[in-house]
Design a protein around this motif. Structure first.
Motif, PDB file in Angstrom:
ATOM      1  N   TRP A  18       0.834  -1.201   0.000  1.00 51.00           N
ATOM      2  CA  TRP A  18       0.000   0.000   0.000  1.00 51.00           C
ATOM      3  C   TRP A  18       0.877   1.263   0.000  1.00 51.00           C
ATOM      4  O   TRP A  18       0.610   2.209  -0.747  1.00 51.00           O
ATOM      5  N   MET A  21       2.312   1.803  -3.450  1.00 50.51           N
ATOM      6  CA  MET A  21       1.352   2.373  -4.393  1.00 50.51           C
ATOM      7  C   MET A  21       1.130   3.857  -4.133  1.00 50.51           C
ATOM      8  O   MET A  21       1.023   4.644  -5.078  1.00 50.51           O
ATOM      9  N   LYS A  22       1.075   4.255  -2.870  1.00 53.07           N
ATOM     10  CA  LYS A  22       0.872   5.664  -2.546  1.00 53.07           C
ATOM     11  C   LYS A  22       2.068   6.501  -2.947  1.00 53.07           C
ATOM     12  O   LYS A  22       1.925   7.573  -3.545  1.00 53.07           O
ATOM     13  N   ARG A  24       4.678   5.836  -5.077  1.00 55.20           N
ATOM     14  CA  ARG A  24       5.061   5.810  -6.494  1.00 55.20           C
ATOM     15  C   ARG A  24       3.906   6.139  -7.437  1.00 55.20           C
ATOM     16  O   ARG A  24       4.080   6.115  -8.646  1.00 55.20           O
ATOM     17  N   LYS A  25       2.704   6.366  -6.877  1.00 49.94           N
ATOM     18  CA  LYS A  25       1.503   6.668  -7.678  1.00 49.94           C
ATOM     19  C   LYS A  25       1.212   5.564  -8.693  1.00 49.94           C
ATOM     20  O   LYS A  25       0.930   5.820  -9.859  1.00 49.94           O
ATOM     21  N   LYS A  26       1.296   4.348  -8.243  1.00 47.22           N
ATOM     22  CA  LYS A  26       1.037   3.182  -9.099  1.00 47.22           C
ATOM     23  C   LYS A  26      -0.356   2.628  -8.812  1.00 47.22           C
ATOM     24  O   LYS A  26      -0.532   1.453  -8.492  1.00 47.22           O
ATOM     25  N   TRP A  27      -1.375   3.458  -8.969  1.00 50.22           N
ATOM     26  CA  TRP A  27      -2.732   3.046  -8.627  1.00 50.22           C
ATOM     27  C   TRP A  27      -3.282   1.987  -9.567  1.00 50.22           C
ATOM     28  O   TRP A  27      -4.234   1.291  -9.239  1.00 50.22           O
ATOM     29  N   TRP A  28      -2.678   1.835 -10.739  1.00 46.18           N
ATOM     30  CA  TRP A  28      -3.138   0.820 -11.675  1.00 46.18           C
ATOM     31  C   TRP A  28      -2.854  -0.587 -11.157  1.00 46.18           C
ATOM     32  O   TRP A  28      -3.427  -1.567 -11.658  1.00 46.18           O
ATOM     33  N   LEU A  29      -1.993  -0.719 -10.150  1.00 41.29           N
ATOM     34  CA  LEU A  29      -1.700  -2.036  -9.583  1.00 41.29           C
ATOM     35  C   LEU A  29      -2.825  -2.553  -8.682  1.00 41.29           C
ATOM     36  O   LEU A  29      -2.951  -3.762  -8.482  1.00 41.29           O
ATOM     37  N   ALA A  30      -3.625  -1.649  -8.136  1.00 36.47           N
ATOM     38  CA  ALA A  30      -4.679  -2.064  -7.207  1.00 36.47           C
ATOM     39  C   ALA A  30      -5.709  -2.987  -7.860  1.00 36.47           C
ATOM     40  O   ALA A  30      -6.011  -4.053  -7.301  1.00 36.47           O
TER      41      ALA A  30
END
Length: 59
Positions: A18, A21-22, A24-30
């Motif tokens: 989590w 993702m926060k 590195r701004k990798k929200w597409w992984l969620a």
């Protein structure tokens, strides 16, 4: 039965993912992670059932 140390380690992996993702701004992984989680639960819960031939056709 998992002990407390194993549970903490698993929770820390989720927390670390989590934070990754926060930061590195990798929200597409969620959504990808969520789909993998659902597929793994489907495989585990239907293991040895009549649904097995249909699950195998997905892969």
């Amino acid at each position: 039965m998992p002990n407390l140390k194993q549970i903490k380690r698993r929770v820390s992996i989720v927390a670390e993912f989590w934070d990754f993702m926060k930061t590195r701004k990798k929200w597409w992984l969620a959504p990808l992670f969520f789909i993998f989680l659902l597929l793994s639960l489907l495989i585990v819960l239907t293991q040895g059932s009549a649904l097995a031939p249909f699950i195998y056709t997905l892969f």
